[in-house]
Write an enzyme that holds these catalytic residues in place. Sequence first.
Site, mmCIF file in Angstrom:
data_model
loop_
_atom_site.group_PDB
_atom_site.id
_atom_site.type_symbol
_atom_site.label_atom_id
_atom_site.label_comp_id
_atom_site.label_asym_id
_atom_site.label_seq_id
_atom_site.Cartn_x
_atom_site.Cartn_y
_atom_site.Cartn_z
ATOM 1 N N LYS A 97 4.583 104.799 0.962
ATOM 2 C CA LYS A 97 6.216 104.752 -0.051
ATOM 3 C C LYS A 97 6.526 104.117 -0.565
ATOM 4 O O LYS A 97 7.801 104.021 -1.522
ATOM 5 C CB LYS A 97 6.981 105.086 0.867
ATOM 6 C CG LYS A 97 6.782 106.633 2.213
ATOM 7 C CD LYS A 97 8.099 106.880 3.131
ATOM 8 C CE LYS A 97 7.939 107.822 3.919
ATOM 9 N NZ LYS A 97 6.935 108.752 3.748
ATOM 10 N N GLU A 119 18.310 109.268 1.352
ATOM 11 C CA GLU A 119 18.076 109.880 2.849
ATOM 12 C C GLU A 119 17.103 109.572 3.772
ATOM 13 O O GLU A 119 16.042 109.295 3.377
ATOM 14 C CB GLU A 119 18.322 111.653 2.842
ATOM 15 C CG GLU A 119 17.713 112.232 2.226
ATOM 16 C CD GLU A 119 16.564 111.093 0.906
ATOM 17 O OE1 GLU A 119 17.194 111.219 0.478
ATOM 18 O OE2 GLU A 119 15.213 111.825 1.787
ATOM 19 N N SER A 388 -2.871 107.875 4.184
ATOM 20 C CA SER A 388 -1.181 107.383 3.413
ATOM 21 C C SER A 388 -0.762 106.553 3.494
ATOM 22 O O SER A 388 0.569 105.507 3.038
ATOM 23 C CB SER A 388 -0.715 109.280 3.948
ATOM 24 O OG SER A 388 -0.679 109.319 4.530
HETATM 25 C C1 LIG Z 1 6.233 110.071 4.534
HETATM 26 C C2 LIG Z 1 5.299 109.739 4.514
HETATM 27 C C3 LIG Z 1 4.089 111.080 4.434
HETATM 28 C C4 LIG Z 1 5.031 112.715 3.999
HETATM 29 O O1 LIG Z 1 5.250 112.296 2.641
HETATM 30 P P1 LIG Z 1 4.404 112.956 1.303
HETATM 31 O O2 LIG Z 1 5.476 113.058 0.642
HETATM 32 O O3 LIG Z 1 4.303 114.350 1.990
HETATM 33 O O4 LIG Z 1 3.367 111.509 0.942
HETATM 34 C C5 LIG Z 1 2.467 111.221 4.068
HETATM 35 N N1 LIG Z 1 2.517 109.924 5.730
HETATM 36 C C6 LIG Z 1 2.750 108.958 5.522
HETATM 37 C C7 LIG Z 1 2.168 107.517 6.195
HETATM 38 C C8 LIG Z 1 4.465 108.498 5.149
HETATM 39 O O5 LIG Z 1 5.099 107.908 5.980
#
Ligand SMILES: *Cc1c(COP(=O)(O)O)cnc(C)c1O
Length: 420
Positions: A97, A119, A388
């Site tokens: 993010k 948001e 992620s």
């Molecule tokens: C917010 C989040 C996601 C989901 O968001 P995408 O827009 O689909 O990437 C996935 N993994 C983590 C660690 C997140 O914080």
Amino acid sequence: MTMPAELFPWAPGREGYYGDFGGAFVPEMLHETLAELRAAFDNARRDPAFWKSYVEVMSTYAGRPTPVTYCDNLTRRFGGARIYVKREDLNHTGAHKANNVMGQGLLVQRMGKPRVIAETGAGQHGVATATMAARLGLACTIYMGEEDIARQRPNVFWMEQLGADVVAVTDGTRTLKDAINACLRDWAESMADTHYVLGTVCGPHPFPQMVTYFQSIIGHEARTQMLDATGELPRRVYACVGGGSNASGVFAGFLDDLSVELVGVEAGGKGIDSGKHTARLAGGKGRPGVAQGYKSVFLQNEEGLMQDTYSVAAGLDYIGIGPMLADLHQRGRVRFESATDSEVVEALRLTMRSEGLIPALESAHAFVAAFREAPSLSSADAVLVNQSGRGDKDIFTVADALGDEGWKDFIRRKAASYER
Ligand SMILES: *Cc1c(COP(=O)(O)O)cnc(C)c1O
């Protein structure tokens, strides 16, 4: 890294459409603001100095480039493809993010606006936005459903400490979709001095394109890193899909490489047939529709009413999916799979024990699909899993799922200490 000039082989065509999906379905009064944003973004991405400043900020503030880690223990356990992991968990605030919010922050500076709004559902995007606002000296308001505020106190605490004004939304179900509506209402009244930092590759054009642009730094780094590490491209790339930003970002680096199979993994929750899931594409349950400013595939009933979604991973619990991913699915370029909550907890446990990595529950969905498929590939194949984010934020959920007695005891003592 040089500017990704060839970045958008699938850049939106007609008015921000990717095939059948995308567009900008917003009230008249927001048309001008979106046009202004499109112009600012187009101008920035044609300016090599902008991408350079973005890469510079990400390397001096956010921890980029993030490494790719070879996982020998997991590879030997599954006995097939060699497993590599892209480490987005090492970004500041613990997830991909950061890429999006810092990129939009630099754009806001170019536009000369002094205030941002966002948001947030689980609070991760709110925390990331608040760090960016603090760093760049912007006023910051975060809209969050009252219900989510109660469930996600630690993130609310950090947002407030970072100087953001957290507004509790009391409409509707008091969750993410109500927070999005409140945010859009604020923007309609404040657009002259305010930018809306949308958190994923959804919403009206140009947000899906712009967020993918910033997140593509993941894929461009990963492609070079895999070539350096293995001398060839990976056979498959796996990413979890909520709104779709980490997936779009890592896939962007490999989209032109048709030998690389791209696999998006949605939340199977308690199983597709239970109705408690968020599998819009993998489950075949999603239908085309328009909501929250864009056309995509949503979980809705025959009358078009949006259904409740569910996942053990708060970040995947969202009705919509980015229009680019819906199009790439329709064209067969991205395959979609799902992973259930129990498979996710098992993959998380295995990854922690085998490699000392602590993926977020969201990211663990991608690991499930990679583990499922690795044994049927050969050791000549490499696969890449996008981690992620990191799992620290999930301690409450994971400790519950694993039934950890020491943790329950800790919470009880802590609660008791406030009652004395
Ligand atoms: C917010 C989040 C996601 C989901 O968001 P995408 O827009 O689909 O990437 C996935 N993994 C983590 C660690 C997140 O914080």
